[in-house]
Design a protein around this motif. Structure first.
Motif, mmCIF file in Angstrom:
data_model
loop_
_atom_site.group_PDB
_atom_site.id
_atom_site.type_symbol
_atom_site.label_atom_id
_atom_site.label_comp_id
_atom_site.label_asym_id
_atom_site.label_seq_id
_atom_site.Cartn_x
_atom_site.Cartn_y
_atom_site.Cartn_z
ATOM 1 N N UNK A 152 0.856 -1.159 0.000
ATOM 2 C CA UNK A 152 0.000 0.000 0.000
ATOM 3 C C UNK A 152 0.900 1.217 0.000
ATOM 4 N N UNK A 153 0.566 2.165 -0.827
ATOM 5 C CA UNK A 153 1.359 3.378 -0.906
ATOM 6 C C UNK A 153 0.487 4.613 -0.922
ATOM 7 N N UNK A 154 1.042 5.701 -0.436
ATOM 8 C CA UNK A 154 0.327 6.969 -0.415
ATOM 9 C C UNK A 154 1.185 8.065 -1.031
ATOM 10 N N UNK A 155 0.570 8.831 -1.909
ATOM 11 C CA UNK A 155 1.220 10.029 -2.426
ATOM 12 C C UNK A 155 1.018 11.156 -1.410
ATOM 13 N N UNK A 156 1.702 12.259 -1.639
ATOM 14 C CA UNK A 156 1.528 13.422 -0.765
ATOM 15 C C UNK A 156 0.066 13.875 -0.769
ATOM 16 N N UNK A 157 -0.572 13.852 -1.939
ATOM 17 C CA UNK A 157 -1.985 14.255 -2.021
ATOM 18 C C UNK A 157 -2.882 13.284 -1.267
ATOM 19 N N UNK A 212 13.239 2.288 -3.053
ATOM 20 C CA UNK A 212 11.808 2.083 -2.850
ATOM 21 C C UNK A 212 11.113 1.599 -4.125
ATOM 22 N N UNK A 213 11.464 2.134 -5.298
ATOM 23 C CA UNK A 213 10.795 1.695 -6.524
ATOM 24 C C UNK A 213 11.114 0.240 -6.846
ATOM 25 N N UNK A 214 12.327 -0.197 -6.548
ATOM 26 C CA UNK A 214 12.708 -1.592 -6.776
ATOM 27 C C UNK A 214 11.923 -2.508 -5.837
ATOM 28 N N UNK A 215 11.806 -2.107 -4.585
ATOM 29 C CA UNK A 215 11.056 -2.907 -3.616
ATOM 30 C C UNK A 215 9.587 -3.006 -4.001
ATOM 31 N N UNK A 216 9.003 -1.908 -4.425
ATOM 32 C CA UNK A 216 7.585 -1.940 -4.827
ATOM 33 C C UNK A 216 7.398 -2.890 -6.001
ATOM 34 N N UNK A 217 8.218 -2.759 -7.020
ATOM 35 C CA UNK A 217 8.080 -3.588 -8.223
ATOM 36 C C UNK A 217 8.325 -5.060 -7.919
ATOM 37 N N UNK A 218 9.241 -5.364 -7.011
ATOM 38 C CA UNK A 218 9.592 -6.757 -6.735
ATOM 39 C C UNK A 218 8.713 -7.421 -5.679
ATOM 40 N N UNK A 274 6.699 5.694 -7.288
ATOM 41 C CA UNK A 274 5.503 4.994 -7.768
ATOM 42 C C UNK A 274 5.479 4.919 -9.291
ATOM 43 N N UNK A 275 5.835 6.005 -9.953
ATOM 44 C CA UNK A 275 5.885 5.992 -11.419
ATOM 45 C C UNK A 275 6.949 5.009 -11.915
#
Length: 157
Positions: free
Chosen positions: A1-6, A38-44, A71-72
């Motif tokens: 689960x992830x949250x953007x600033x918005x 973080x992007x590597x962890x999310x993707x994997x 996230x992108x």
């Protein structure tokens, strides 16, 4: 689960962690594990990525291959299903630029666009495209995870 600033304006990481029992990741490059960005962890580490609701900025950046946030970059680099629920302000869905961006995203084999629904705009009161209900995202997610890898959901054989 992830949250953007918005997203932090609408829900807290603490509440989501309590509800899901999972760590909530922020869309920032700062993370304790410098050897595993973080992007590597999310993707994997995740079997799918769902973006609810996907802003015009997020969709346009993704369609253009812009990886300027974790996230992108995770969405650009994962072979896992990526579900996108566009949230388009009134009139923006009619823009040729946005239609082109959505078509580019729909052409990516592991991306799944969950189309907006007609509803009442909260800002203008007029009929407009509104983000799809969460249950449609969940249904698309379940179908994409159950689909054979060589034939993703919504794609012809």
């Amino acid at each position: 689960m992830g949250l953007t600033a918005s997203a932090h304006r609408f829900v807290s990481a603490t509440a989501l962690t309590a509800l899901t029992g999972r760590e909530v990741v922020d869309n920032t490059w700062t993370r304790g594990d410098v050897l595993r960005p973080v992007h590597t962890a999310i993707a994997a580490d995740h079997e799918a990525i769902a973006v609810y609701s996907a802003s015009v900025a997020f969709l346009s950046s993704l369609a253009g291959g812009l990886g300027n946030s974790p996230f992108l970059l995770a969405a650009l680099g994962t072979p896992a299903p990526v579900l996108l629920a566009p949230s388009l302000p009134p009139g923006v869905g009619d823009s040729p630029i946005i239609r082109d961006s959505l078509a580019r995203l729909a052409a990516v084999p592991n991306y799944h666009l969950v189309q907006p629904k007609k509803g009442k705009s909260r800002s203008t009161g007029a009929e407009a495209d509104t983000v799809a209900p969460m249950w449609e995202i969940i249904g698309t997610l379940e179908a994409s995870l159950a689909a054979p890898q060589d034939r993703p959901v919504g794609r012809a054989a």
